[in-house]
Write an enzyme that holds these catalytic residues in place. Structure first.
Site, PDB file in Angstrom:
ATOM      1  N   GLU A   1      68.827 -30.564   6.719  1.00  0.00           N
ATOM      2  CA  GLU A   1      68.727 -31.997   6.481  1.00  0.00           C
ATOM      3  C   GLU A   1      68.907 -32.643   7.851  1.00  0.00           C
ATOM      4  O   GLU A   1      70.029 -32.845   8.319  1.00  0.00           O
ATOM      5  CB  GLU A   1      69.800 -32.496   5.518  1.00  0.00           C
ATOM      6  CG  GLU A   1      69.605 -33.972   5.182  1.00  0.00           C
ATOM      7  CD  GLU A   1      70.894 -34.764   5.027  1.00  0.00           C
ATOM      8  OE1 GLU A   1      70.840 -35.836   4.390  1.00  0.00           O
ATOM      9  OE2 GLU A   1      71.940 -34.347   5.542  1.00  0.00           O
ATOM     10  N   ASP A   4      76.697 -31.527 -18.919  1.00  0.00           N
ATOM     11  CA  ASP A   4      78.154 -31.463 -19.124  1.00  0.00           C
ATOM     12  C   ASP A   4      78.448 -30.497 -20.267  1.00  0.00           C
ATOM     13  O   ASP A   4      78.041 -30.723 -21.412  1.00  0.00           O
ATOM     14  CB  ASP A   4      78.663 -32.876 -19.438  1.00  0.00           C
ATOM     15  CG  ASP A   4      80.118 -32.898 -19.883  1.00  0.00           C
ATOM     16  OD1 ASP A   4      80.847 -31.932 -19.588  1.00  0.00           O
ATOM     17  OD2 ASP A   4      80.516 -33.884 -20.537  1.00  0.00           O
ATOM     18  N   ASN A  41      81.682 -29.437 -21.211  1.00  0.00           N
ATOM     19  CA  ASN A  41      83.007 -29.542 -21.837  1.00  0.00           C
ATOM     20  C   ASN A  41      83.352 -30.942 -22.334  1.00  0.00           C
ATOM     21  O   ASN A  41      84.489 -31.197 -22.744  1.00  0.00           O
ATOM     22  CB  ASN A  41      84.093 -29.046 -20.873  1.00  0.00           C
ATOM     23  CG  ASN A  41      84.135 -29.859 -19.574  1.00  0.00           C
ATOM     24  OD1 ASN A  41      83.461 -30.883 -19.459  1.00  0.00           O
ATOM     25  ND2 ASN A  41      84.916 -29.395 -18.614  1.00  0.00           N
ATOM     26  N   ASP A  94      73.801 -29.894   5.294  1.00  0.00           N
ATOM     27  CA  ASP A  94      73.987 -31.337   5.302  1.00  0.00           C
ATOM     28  C   ASP A  94      74.199 -31.843   6.730  1.00  0.00           C
ATOM     29  O   ASP A  94      74.917 -31.228   7.520  1.00  0.00           O
ATOM     30  CB  ASP A  94      75.200 -31.682   4.440  1.00  0.00           C
ATOM     31  CG  ASP A  94      75.434 -33.158   4.298  1.00  0.00           C
ATOM     32  OD1 ASP A  94      74.547 -33.852   3.756  1.00  0.00           O
ATOM     33  OD2 ASP A  94      76.503 -33.641   4.722  1.00  0.00           O
ATOM     34  N   ASP A 101      83.656 -33.886 -20.835  1.00  0.00           N
ATOM     35  CA  ASP A 101      84.486 -34.812 -20.057  1.00  0.00           C
ATOM     36  C   ASP A 101      83.660 -35.900 -19.362  1.00  0.00           C
ATOM     37  O   ASP A 101      84.188 -36.699 -18.586  1.00  0.00           O
ATOM     38  CB  ASP A 101      85.333 -34.059 -19.027  1.00  0.00           C
ATOM     39  CG  ASP A 101      84.502 -33.370 -17.947  1.00  0.00           C
ATOM     40  OD1 ASP A 101      83.243 -33.400 -18.020  1.00  0.00           O
ATOM     41  OD2 ASP A 101      85.107 -32.786 -17.019  1.00  0.00           O
ATOM     42  N   ASP A 152      78.746 -30.005 -14.909  1.00  0.00           N
ATOM     43  CA  ASP A 152      79.528 -28.891 -14.379  1.00  0.00           C
ATOM     44  C   ASP A 152      78.650 -27.643 -14.259  1.00  0.00           C
ATOM     45  O   ASP A 152      77.479 -27.634 -14.648  1.00  0.00           O
ATOM     46  CB  ASP A 152      80.740 -28.619 -15.267  1.00  0.00           C
ATOM     47  CG  ASP A 152      80.402 -28.557 -16.755  1.00  0.00           C
ATOM     48  OD1 ASP A 152      79.412 -27.870 -17.105  1.00  0.00           O
ATOM     49  OD2 ASP A 152      81.100 -29.184 -17.562  1.00  0.00           O
TER      50      ASP A 152
END
Length: 555
Positions: free
Chosen positions: A275, A35, A37, A216, A39, A43
């Site tokens: 997958e 992370d 930032n 996916d 929060d 990210d």
């Protein structure tokens, strides 16, 4: 050949044809990696900042789970816009920076593509709802009238993978198909507009420099004509064990042939990874024929117990199935959908890939380390899931109020315990969030993870992190590791796997007791006690639940 924007972008300096055949590929689950930032959510900038760590670890490529614009009903696998980045992860500029930085470090980036379904907030679906029955946009999905006198029953008996019926009724009375959550309507892949859209999406990310796509639910795009009833109860128990009217239909292969032709237009050896949950490895091999994808996940291996006979059968069967189509076998032990193997192997065999108990932590870690060395010695490509190099277990005691897995909130389906393998990984420090960021973490991390952080394990020769770093270095340096499509099995005591690859020998003791097995050679690496001057602590004896790599020169 058409000139593409990607041709001008930085590419890995070690470019070689077929790089993916023996690549080690690291899965990053963006919200749980780093992370930047504060929060509490991982990210893209966090990922970019940690790429040097992955370079030092020794991986060849990074697979990023979805970071697209999404309401996050299923952790980003409900995509609202395939060409935009969700603000929680950053911007398209950030995605471009991740790709460029990875290439500068001689690593490749594989992005997750979700073509079976989208979000119910996708503009196509929202407009289809507004336009009502008979709308041409509804033809891009699977809208149907219901059964019964007033259409009050679903159109067929299909069940959602997340539990409950695979159909949801809308206000005008029609039903739409969603093999997963109601917020994830399935596309109708017989519609030309759907096919055109995804060819355009492929080009968008290829032009940005992506080196390939993990596809996916690659087995789910095409449904049987007429959407016939399955006629079975407990349908989830059939998944991966039988061809079903909504999975592994033959029509998917023409889709991937058309995609392969697009990738072949681009320089840099771009790849497609399936997958695909199929009943047999032979059916999995159909996805990687020479004109389709390059790789397919080996779920038969992932679900195999830590037992020599079963492992050998899966290894032999996997190699044999891929050999006729000229594709490499892939090996994987953990991912974002299953219990981490350090916890799976801590529990009795046969409990499956979704567990609720921590089990014997010491036993699980010992077996996980041994299983990882065995996997990395096999010919083909290996997939690592973030945090397994730290020996992370599943978090099995998450409070109900913090869980976010959509299957947890439904009556059945995948047991609803996938959050346990998605807890953000620890980087440094002695208290949560352990360097993940400055603002906590979206799922709570256990107090015990301080000793498992990257900082705590770096430089400790007995740590799992240093075991992985050494194994990946040896794999790069040793010509007999990774490459090829076969192993030469050696005679070994019951419960022990032993195979040669040139001058390299791998021995794996899957039993809970030490086994006498003298080897005429130099011990390179052991998943258990440290090797000193090429010799195990007890010469001629393989410790319990331990894999050892050797260099041997005799015939």
């Amino acid at each position: 050949m058409t000139q593409h924007l990607a041709d001008a972008l930085p590419t890995p300096t070690g470019t070689r044809s077929g790089w993916w055949r023996d690549a080690v590929i690291y899965q990053v689950y963006p919200r749980s990696f780093a992370d930047s930032n504060g929060d509490g959510m991982g990210d893209l900038e966090g990922i970019r900042s940690r790429l040097p760590y992955l370079k030092e670890l020794g991986v060849d490529a990074v697979w990023l789970s979805p970071f697209y614009a999404s309401p996050q009903a299923d952790a980003g696998y409900d995509v609202a816009d395939y060409r935009a980045i969700d603000p929680m992860f950053g911007t398209l500029h950030d995605a471009d920076a991740v790709i460029r930085e990875a290439h500068a470090l001689d690593m490749r980036i594989i992005v997750d593509l979700v073509p079976n379904h989208c979000s119910d907030q996708h503009e196509w679906f929202k407009q289809a709802l507004r336009e009502g029955p008979g709308s041409r946009l509804r033809e891009r999905f699977h809208f149907r009238p219901g059964k019964g006198e007033t259409g009050e029953e679903p159109p067929n008996d299909w069940e959602s993978i997340f539990g409950g019926p695979a159909w949801t009724r809308v206000e005008d009375g029609e039903w739409y198909l969603h093999l997963f959550a109601p917020e994830q309507p399935d596309f109708n892949w017989e519609h030309p507009a759907v096919q055109d859209e995804f060819r355009s999406i492929l080009r968008f990310w290829l032009d940005l420099g992506a080196d390939g796509f993990r596809v996916d639910v690659a087995h789910g795009l095409v449904k049987a004509p007429g959407l016939p009833d399955l006629g079975a109860k407990d349908q989830l128990k059939l998944l991966g064990n039988d061809v079903m009217p909504f999975f592994d239909q033959d029509g998917v292969h023409e889709i991937y042939r058309s995609w392969r032709r697009i990738l072949d237009e681009y320089e840099g050896d771009r790849v497609l990874v399936a997958e695909a949950w199929t009943p047999t490895v032979e059916r999995t091999a159909r996805y990687v024929r020479p004109d389709e994808m390059q790789q397919a996940f080996n779920f038969q291996y992932l679900t195999c117990d830590w037992e020599a006979t079963a492992l050998r059968e899966v290894i032999d069967g996997s190699l044999a199935a891929m050999r006729p189509v000229g594709a490499p076998t892939t090996w994987v032990l953990s991912n974002h959908d299953v219990t981490r193997h350090a916890t799976r192997f801590a529990n009795p065999a046969g409990l499956g890939t979704q567990l609720r108990e921590p089990g014997d932590r010491e036993l699980g870690l010992r077996r996980a380390r041994a299983a990882s060395l065995l996997m990395l010695a096999l010919p083909g490509s290996a997939y690592l899931y973030q945090g397994e190099e730290l020996g992370l277990p599943d978090v099995t005691d998450l409070p109900d109020e913090v869980r976010q897995d959509p299957s947890f909130f439904r009556a059945a389906g995948q047991d609803g315990f996938r959050d346990g393998c998605r807890v953000p990984i620890p980087w440094s420090g002695t208290q949560a969030p352990y360097g993940f960021g400055t603002g906590g973490s979206w799922l709570p991390q256990p107090d015990s993870w301080a000793e498992l952080s990257v900082e705590a394990q770096t430089g400790d020769p007995s740590s799992t992190l240093e075991l992985y770093r050494t194994a990946l270095r040896l794999r790069r340096e040793h010509p007999d590791l990774g490459a090829g499509d076969s192993v030469d099995w050696q005679d070994a005591p019951e419960g022990v796997l032993a195979f040669r690859r040139g001058e390299f020998l791998c021995t794996a003791n899957t039993t809970g007791a030490a086994v006498r097995f003298p080897v005429a050679g130099e011990a390179l690496l052991s998943s258990g006690a440290a090797v000193e001057d090429g010799v195990l602590p007890e010469e001629g004896v393989l410790p319990a639940d331990t894999t050892v790599w050797w260099r041997v020169t005799s015939g």
